[in-house]
Design a protein around this motif. Structure first.
Motif, PDB file in Angstrom:
ATOM      1  N   ARG A  80       0.848  -1.201   0.000  1.00 31.14           N
ATOM      2  CA  ARG A  80       0.000   0.000   0.000  1.00 31.14           C
ATOM      3  C   ARG A  80       0.877   1.241   0.000  1.00 31.14           C
ATOM      4  O   ARG A  80       2.045   1.180   0.413  1.00 31.14           O
ATOM      5  CB  ARG A  80      -0.958   0.009   1.191  1.00 31.14           C
ATOM      6  CG  ARG A  80      -0.302   0.006   2.518  1.00 31.14           C
ATOM      7  CD  ARG A  80      -1.090  -0.822   3.506  1.00 31.14           C
ATOM      8  NE  ARG A  80      -0.193  -1.218   4.553  1.00 31.14           N
ATOM      9  CZ  ARG A  80      -0.343  -0.894   5.829  1.00 31.14           C
ATOM     10  NH1 ARG A  80      -1.401  -0.230   6.228  1.00 31.14           N
ATOM     11  NH2 ARG A  80       0.528  -1.258   6.712  1.00 31.14           N
ATOM     12  N   GLU A 128      -3.353   4.415   9.908  1.00 38.93           N
ATOM     13  CA  GLU A 128      -4.246   3.909   8.866  1.00 38.93           C
ATOM     14  C   GLU A 128      -5.343   4.911   8.457  1.00 38.93           C
ATOM     15  O   GLU A 128      -5.659   5.057   7.278  1.00 38.93           O
ATOM     16  CB  GLU A 128      -4.861   2.572   9.305  1.00 38.93           C
ATOM     17  CG  GLU A 128      -5.772   1.920   8.276  1.00 38.93           C
ATOM     18  CD  GLU A 128      -5.151   1.791   6.866  1.00 38.93           C
ATOM     19  OE1 GLU A 128      -3.911   1.648   6.749  1.00 38.93           O
ATOM     20  OE2 GLU A 128      -5.912   1.859   5.880  1.00 38.93           O
ATOM     21  N   SER A 154      -5.615   6.086   4.649  1.00 43.64           N
ATOM     22  CA  SER A 154      -6.733   5.783   3.747  1.00 43.64           C
ATOM     23  C   SER A 154      -7.442   7.057   3.286  1.00 43.64           C
ATOM     24  O   SER A 154      -7.965   7.111   2.177  1.00 43.64           O
ATOM     25  CB  SER A 154      -7.704   4.771   4.356  1.00 43.64           C
ATOM     26  OG  SER A 154      -8.023   5.118   5.650  1.00 43.64           O
ATOM     27  N   GLU A 184      -5.284   8.230   0.434  1.00 41.50           N
ATOM     28  CA  GLU A 184      -5.422   7.325  -0.720  1.00 41.50           C
ATOM     29  C   GLU A 184      -6.744   7.605  -1.441  1.00 41.50           C
ATOM     30  O   GLU A 184      -6.793   7.661  -2.679  1.00 41.50           O
ATOM     31  CB  GLU A 184      -5.365   5.869  -0.256  1.00 41.50           C
ATOM     32  CG  GLU A 184      -5.354   4.893  -1.413  1.00 41.50           C
ATOM     33  CD  GLU A 184      -5.141   3.464  -0.940  1.00 41.50           C
ATOM     34  OE1 GLU A 184      -4.261   2.800  -1.486  1.00 41.50           O
ATOM     35  OE2 GLU A 184      -5.859   3.024  -0.015  1.00 41.50           O
TER      36      GLU A 184
END
Ligand SMILES: Cc1cc2nc3c(=O)[nH]c(=O)nc-3n(C[C@H](O)[C@H](O)[C@H](O)COP(=O)(O)OP(=O)(O)OC[C@H]3O[C@@H](n4cnc5c(N)ncnc54)[C@H](O)[C@@H]3O)c2cc1C
Length: 385
Positions: A186, A193, A197, A200
Motif C-alpha cells: 500500500r 491507517e 486511507s 489514498e
C-alpha cells in the motif's frame, strides 16, 4: 592566540539556524565560515508546488549573501570530504582547517534503486529539480496526445508530486494519466491507517492510478517495465523513493543509518569526533529510541542547539542536550491535507492545508515570501487556492 575557526557545511534550515546562534559569539571569540554549494537557500516543503507550476521558484528561494550577517564568511562550492583526524574539509578550491564543524548538509534524492538511464528520470530533492520538472513536464504534456507520467515511490513526496503533475496537466487542457508505483502492498505505508486511507481516497478521487506490490524491472529512458510483466510506454518518469545523505564524505569511524544519517549523542556531537556536530536531515537524532523524521522544525531547532553548544563549549560551560518538541506533521494534497498536529491525531481538510502553508511562510527566509505564504494559507483556509 589564533581565533577558533568554526565551519558550517550546508546553509539550509539547520545550517542557517546554527550560524545565527554562533553570531552571538564576539568577533574575538571565533571566525564563522558557512559553506554551501548554492548561492541561495530553499524552502524545500514547497518544491511540489513549484514542480507543478503552481508557484514561482522565487517564492521559495533566498539569496544567501542578502540573508547573512557580514561577519559570516560565505564559501560557495561543494564540500567533498571531511577528515576528522586532521580537522580538515576539502572543496574544489582547496583545503580548509577548522576547530569545530557543524554538518548540516541535508539529504539528496536517493536514485540508487534506478540502475539505468538515471539522467532521463526526474527526482524532487532541490529547487533545480523542481524547475526542471516544471519546465519539462509542461513541454511533455503539450507534445503528446495521451501523456502519461509514472511516479515511482508511494511516500508523501511521491504522492504530492503525482497530484501536482495531474493538476498541471488538467490546467494545460491535456489531462495526463498519472500512475504511482509502490513496491509495498500500500502507499504511505508508515502512516496511521485513518490518515493513510484518507489520502489514498483523495488520490483516487483526483484520478491518480495507484499500483502496489510492483517494482521497476527496467527503464530504457522512455519505457518502464514492471515486475508484474506490464510496460508503461513513453512516460515522464519521476523517481521518488526517499532521500539519503550525500556529500561530503566523512572519513573515520562513525555510526550511520542505512540512509547515511550520522548517529549523534544528545548534544548532537559525533561520539567518535566530539569537535563535529551534526544537525538537520544529516543527523540521526534518536528520540524515544527512534530516529527523528526529516522535518523543517527539527532541522531548525537542532541547528540552533548545535550552534549554541559550540558557543557554550568555547566559553567552558556545560553543553545543552537537544530536547525536540514535536508539534506534528501535515501532508498537503491538492486542495486538502491530512496530518497529526498539536496532539490531534486525525486532522484533515483545509485547516491542516492552511497550517502547512503557514509553516512555509513562518520558516521562509524573506519578509516578502513570508507574507506571500501567509496569503496562501488564508486562501487555502477559505478554499480559494
Ligand atoms: C519535496 C520535499 C517536501 C518536504 N516537505 C516537508 C514538509 O511538508 N514539512 C517538513 O517539515 N519537512 C518537509 N521536508 C523535509 C525538510 O525540507 C527537511 O527536513 C529540511 O529541509 C532539512 O533541513 P536541513 O537544513 O537539514 O537540510 P536542507 O534544507 O536540505 O539544506 C542543506 C543545505 O546543504 C547544502 N549542501 C548539501 N551538501 C553540501 C555539500 N557537500 N557542500 C556544500 N553544501 C552542501 C545544500 O545546498 C543545502 O543548502 C520536505 C522535503 C522535501 C525534499
Amino acid at each position: 592566540m589564533a581565533k577558533p575557526q568554526i565551519a558550517i557545511v550546508g546553509a539550509g534550515f539547520a545550517g542557517l539556524a546554527a550560524a545565527r546562534q554562533l553570531c552571538r559569539l564576539s568577533h574575538q571569540e571565533a571566525d564563522i565560515h558557512l559553506f554551501d554549494r548554492n548561492a541561495s537557500t530553499t524552502m524545500l516543503p514547497a518544491l511540489p508546488d513549484v514542480a507543478g507550476g503552481r508557484l514561482e521558484p522565487a517564492r521559495i528561494r533566498a539569496d544567501l549573501r542578502k540573508l547573512l550577517k557580514p561577519r559570516i564568511q560565505l564559501h560557495l562550492g561543494t564540500v567533498q570530504s571531511v577528515d576528522p583526524a586532521g580537522k580538515k574539509l576539502s572543496t574544489a578550491e582547496g583545503v580548509f582547517t577548522y576547530d569545530f564543524l557543524v554538518l548540516t548538509c541535508g539529504a539528496v534524492a536517493d536514485r540508487r534503486g534506478l540502475k539505468e538511464h538515471q539522467a532521463a528520470a526526474y527526482t524532487l530533492g532541490s529547487l533545480a529539480d523542481a524547475e526542471r520538472i516544471s519546465q519539462d513536464f509542461g513541454a511533455f504534456v503539450q507534445s503528446r496526445s495521451s501523456p502519461q507520467a509514472v511516479v515511482v515511490g508511494g511516500g508523501y513526496t511521491g504522492l504530492e508530486l503525482a497530484s501536482n503533475l495531474k493538476m498541471r496537466s488538467v490546467r494545460l487542457g491535456r489531462p495526463a494519466r498519472v500512475t504511482v508505483l509502490e513496491m509495498k502492498d500500500r502507499i504511505l505505508a508508515g502512516l496511521p491507517e485513518r490518515i493513510r486511507s484518507y489520502l489514498e481516497a483523495q488520490a483516487l478521487r483526483q484520478g491518480l492510478e495507484i499500483c502496489t506490490g510492483v517494482k521497476v524491472d527496467s527503464f530504457d529512458g522512455r519505457n518502464v517495465r514492471l515486475s508484474d510483466g506490464s510496460c508503461h510506454e513513453e512516460v515522464f518518469l519521476c523517481w521518488s523513493t526517499g532521500t539519503r545523505r550525500g556529500l561530503p564524505e566523512l572519513q573515520g569511524e562513525k555510526q550511520e543509518l542505512p540512509d547515511g544519517r550520522i548517529v549523534v549523542d544528545e548534544y548532537l556531537r559525533i561520539p567518535q569526533h566530539p569537535q563535529i556536530f551534526v544537525a538537520g536531515d544529516a543527523a540521526a537524532i534518536h528520540h524515544r529510541d527512534v530516529p527523528l523524521r526529516k522535518a523543517v522544525n527539527f532541522a531548525y531547532y537542532s541547528g540552533q542547539t548545535a550552534g549554541r553548544n559550540i558557543l557554550l563549549g568555547l566559553r567552558g560551560r556545560p553543553l545543552q542536550a537537544f530536547r525536540p518538541v514535536d508539534l506534528g506533521w501535515v501532508i498537503p494534497f491538492g486542495s486538502t491535507a491530512a496530518g497529526q498536529v498539536l496532539g490531534i491525531d486525525y486532522l484533515t481538510g483545509r485547516l491542516p492545508l492552511a497550517m502547512h502553508y503557514a509553516m512555509c511562510g513562518y520558516r521562509n527566509f524573506t519578509l516578502g515570501n513570508k507574507l506571500y505564504f501567509a496569503g496562501i494559507a488564508v486562501r487555502s483556509l477559505f478554499g480559494r487556492l
